[in-house]
Structures are given as C-alpha cells and as structure tokens.
Design an enzyme around this catalytic site. Structure first.
Site, PDB file in Angstrom:
ATOM      1  N   HIS A   1       0.832  -1.199   0.000  1.00  0.00           N
ATOM      2  CA  HIS A   1       0.000   0.000   0.000  1.00  0.00           C
ATOM      3  C   HIS A   1       0.872   1.256   0.000  1.00  0.00           C
ATOM      4  O   HIS A   1       0.544   2.256  -0.630  1.00  0.00           O
ATOM      5  CB  HIS A   1      -0.909   0.012   1.236  1.00  0.00           C
ATOM      6  CG  HIS A   1      -2.012  -0.977   1.170  1.00  0.00           C
ATOM      7  ND1 HIS A   1      -3.329  -0.624   1.145  1.00  0.00           N
ATOM      8  CD2 HIS A   1      -1.987  -2.324   1.104  1.00  0.00           C
ATOM      9  CE1 HIS A   1      -4.084  -1.712   1.082  1.00  0.00           C
ATOM     10  NE2 HIS A   1      -3.282  -2.755   1.070  1.00  0.00           N
TER      11      HIS A   1
ATOM     12  N   ASP B   1      -6.498   5.656   1.256  1.00  0.00           N
ATOM     13  CA  ASP B   1      -6.325   4.225   1.028  1.00  0.00           C
ATOM     14  C   ASP B   1      -7.683   3.532   1.072  1.00  0.00           C
ATOM     15  O   ASP B   1      -8.569   3.957   1.815  1.00  0.00           O
ATOM     16  CB  ASP B   1      -5.418   3.672   2.147  1.00  0.00           C
ATOM     17  CG  ASP B   1      -4.905   2.280   1.872  1.00  0.00           C
ATOM     18  OD1 ASP B   1      -5.692   1.332   2.004  1.00  0.00           O
ATOM     19  OD2 ASP B   1      -3.719   2.137   1.532  1.00  0.00           O
TER      20      ASP B   1
END
Length: 464
Positions: free
Chosen positions: A26, A125
């Site tokens: 990520h 995110d």
C-alpha cells in the site's frame, strides 16, 4: 468557484493530502504518486502516516521522501495500536490506522485547512474509507488510490453484493461471476476472506461498500494490461470515475535513492554476469517460506543450472519466528559464483532493469508484477496469499508474459518443478517478447498515461 489545473486565474499551488495504510504494497504506490504530483505537476503534498504502524523499511522511504527537496511535508499521527491481531499484526495495523480518524479530522481542522494554500483534495487508502465521510464534512474531494489491480478492485466492489446474495466464499468448488470480469475460481479468492469472522474479511467488505462514495478511484495499472477490467468498472453507473494511473514507479528516482552495501554487492555481482542470464527470486516484504519449501527452492535453483539472485527472507510477519538452517548444507559452496543470496531489502527496480536479468520468480504482489512487466522481464508466478492469485492470473492469462508453478498436494513446490519452471521462463522467447511489449507500453503510460495533464484536469476538479 471550481478551478482546474489549467485555469489561468489559478495562482496558488494545488495542495493534496495523502494517507496510506500500513504495508509496503500500500505504501509504495502512495510514495511514488506523491513524488509524481510534486515533480511533474507542481503539487504541494502533505504525506500522512500513522507513526506506530510504519515499519523500519517504510520509515527509510519516508525519510528519503522528506529529504528529497520537493514540496512534500510529512505528518505523523500518534495513535494506539489495535489489539485485534488474529495472528497477523499486519491486519491489526490496518485497524489501528482506521482508529486514527479522530486525529486525522483534528489535523484537517487545526492545520491542513488553515495552511496557505489549504488542502484542496485528499487521496486515501481503500482500507481508510472513514476519511471519505470526514472529508465530506468540509466539502473536500477525496479520491481512493487502489494499490492493487483493476481485477482485484472489481472483486472488492462486488464482494459485498455477492455476500448479501448468500454466495459461499468458503466453497472450494464455487466460481464467482463478476459482471464484465473473468470468472473467479475459489483458489484465486484470498484464503482469509473465506473465514467469516476474519478481520480481513470485515475490512474488505466494508471497503467494498464505501469506496464507491469517493470522488474518483485511482488504480495502479495501465490500459493495455487490464483493458477489459477497466472498461467493466467504467461501465458501472454506481461508481465514480475510474482512472488508470499506473505504472506507479519512477525508475530513475528509484535507482538514484539507494546507496548502501546491499545495492553495491548486488549490482557488482550482476555486472559480472552475461546479459539475460540471471533469474531474480524474491517473494516480497511480508513473505517467508517454511524450511521444507526453502530447501526445495534451493535445490531446484541448483538443479536448474541457471544463474540466480535470491532475496531470502527467513522471518515471518505473523510472529511464528525464524526458519533455522534456511538452505541445505553445502548449497552455497556448490552453486559458487553462479548464485547470490541476500537477506535484506534491495533496489528491486534497479535489479529488474539490469541488462543481466532474464526472469523474475515472484509471489506476484501487485507492485512486483507492475515493476517486472514494465522492466520487460517475464515472471514465474508463485502466489502465496491475498490478491497474489488474481495477480498471477493477470500475468499468465492477460499479459501472456509468464507461467505459474504447480504445487503438490502438500502445498510444496518440488525441486523438480522449480528447476523446470526456472529453465522454461528463461528459455521461452514468447514470454520474453510479451513482457518486452508490455514494457514499451508501460513506459509510454508512465510518460503519457493516467498522470498526464489531461487526466489531472479531468480528475482534480478541486474546490477553491
């Protein structure tokens, strides 16, 4: 008043806040996007991290970002870690980062909205979808950066629908049909998702329901790699605009920021090898194999008689400890100068783009897939968990730029399978040609693709 990037009356910089979750898979796309927005488009960027959740490797990358001289400001939120680890602190880090939402809202109101210029957009995110409702309070456009494939995004968005319809994800014979996407077999669905009360399943289902509320979705892919999946996502009327902004890595920047002994050793060894002769073997930052599998991999590499550079990790994320005697006795002496083993973080893009590198044995984490293909290197897919099984199918079925190992009934890939797979991935010219074709299109996408001025103008209709 709505102003775009090209509006002549806009005199101030665009100021974007970026908030990634934990984990290199990520973290890295957010880092690269931050650099790209600052370097190529003159954005001011506030890069937010949850201090307790950042690993030493992530910290090193953030420090490089802070020292880059770009208009990028690092903010660390102080939070308490979640106690709900379920054997894997990685998922607990996700929960802890979500628990930072009050601190994030306070940062917005006390700092980011009072700066000159104030923050005008947020890139978050998919794990941190509570940021969407917080940003909505202040009428700030918020975009989700999806760090994996468009295929995996389609699964995440469809999973809550299938779950509500009673689809049994634990059925090993079931096939999930997502409209407009390739059929998804049970073996491609993340194992953790098949456990009803698993923390990963809860997070994933919640994200799938919330992501459509974003102002737009950025995906770390490019058109030629996932055209069908991207078209299917864009045809959905319940989704915001979907932008393919990959490949999210900057080769020249990646290769200029490393200056350590591991890099020097790796590159010195690669420089001494013939062109297109080395198999690069790496399974990412989270993965470690059992002692039995490490033995079979080592013996398979030995049997293959191919040169190799192996990043060997013997510690596992879930706290199960370290593997003792990681390679068979005498292995390193027998392979001699034909092989090199390292156990630390290495500059992967620089290795993949080296003239001596011929192929990549990979777990198929999405960052590794994108980097391998955009360096023109065919991939021997060895998926382990999570989205890696879907990613492997993209390499083999979509890109036609790799093959996949076969596991035995005990889940172990035998030395014979390793040896034959490694030999084939080096020798098959069709796979190399496909990878080189994607390299050319991927490099064009880096220059002209999702982060072009045209697409930024379309995406960032930012409120003044």
């Amino acid at each position: 008043m709505i102003l775009t990037m090209a509006d002549p009356v806009q005199k101030e910089k665009r100021h974007v806040a970026m908030f990634p979750s934990a984990g290199m898979g990520h973290f890295m796309p957010f880092l690269h996007l931050a650099r790209t927005l600052a370097i190529r488009h003159g954005f001011a960027v506030t890069f937010i991290t949850a201090a307790q959740n950042v690993s030493p490797t992530e910290t090193a990358h953030v420090q490089r970002l802070a020292a880059s001289g770009l208009d990028i400001h690092i903010v660390k939120l102080q939070i308490n870690k979640s106690q709900e680890a379920e054997g894997d602190p990685f998922f607990a880090q996700w929960e802890a980062t979500k628990a930072s939402m009050p601190a994030f809202e306070n940062l917005l109101t006390s700092d980011l909205l009072k700066q000159t210029p104030p923050v005008s957009a947020i890139i978050t995110d998919p794990v941190l979808t509570p940021t969407l409702s917080i940003a909505a309070k202040f009428n700030i456009p918020t975009y989700v950066l999806y760090p994996s494939s468009a295929f995996n995004l389609g699964f995440m968005l469809h999973a809550p629908i299938a779950d509500a319809q009673g689809f049994d994800f634990s059925d090993e014979k079931a096939v999930l049909q997502i409209p407009g996407f390739p059929a998804l077999g049970a073996t491609q669905i993340p194992q953790a998702f098949k456990v009803k009360d698993h923390i990963f399943r809860r997070i994933f289902l919640a994200s799938g329901s919330e992501v459509p509320k974003a102002s737009g979705i950025f995906v770390n892919t490019f058109e030629e790699l996932e055209q069908q999946c991207l078209q299917s996502l864009r045809s959905r009327h319940d989704l915001p605009p979907v932008y393919a902004i990959g490949p999210l890595f900057l080769p020249s920047e990646d290769s200029s920021t490393w200056d350590d002994e591991a890099e020097r050793r790796c590159l010195k060894w690669l420089d001494a090898q013939p062109a297109k002769s080395v198999v690069y073997v790496s399974f990412g930052s989270r993965s470690a194999m059992s002692a039995a599998q490490i033995r079979e991999l080592a013996l398979g590499l030995e049997m293959s008689e191919q040169r190799f550079l192996w990043v060997l990790r013997t510690s596992v994320v879930d706290g199960a400890g370290s593997v003792e005697a990681p390679v068979p006795g005498g292995f390193e002496e027998r392979v001699g100068e034909r092989g090199m083993i390292v156990s630390c973080w290495v500059p992967q893009v620089k290795i993949l783009s080296h003239v001596s590198t011929a192929a990549f044995v990979s777990h198929c984490g999405w960052n590794s897939v994108v980097e391998g293909l955009c360096c023109g290197v065919p991939i021997l897919a060895w998926p382990l968990f999570g989205d890696q099984m879907m990613n492997a199918s993209i390499v083999v079925e979509n890109a036609k730029a790799g093959s996949e190992v076969r596991k035995g009934e005990d889940g172990i890939v035998s030395r014979e399978e390793v040896a034959s797979g490694v030999k084939a991935i080096v020798q098959r010219e069709d796979l190399t040609r496909a990878a080189i074709g994607l390299q050319q299109r991927g490099r064009i996408a880096i220059i002209e693709g999702g982060l072009s001025d045209k697409s930024l103008k379309a995406a960032f209709q930012l409120s003044k």
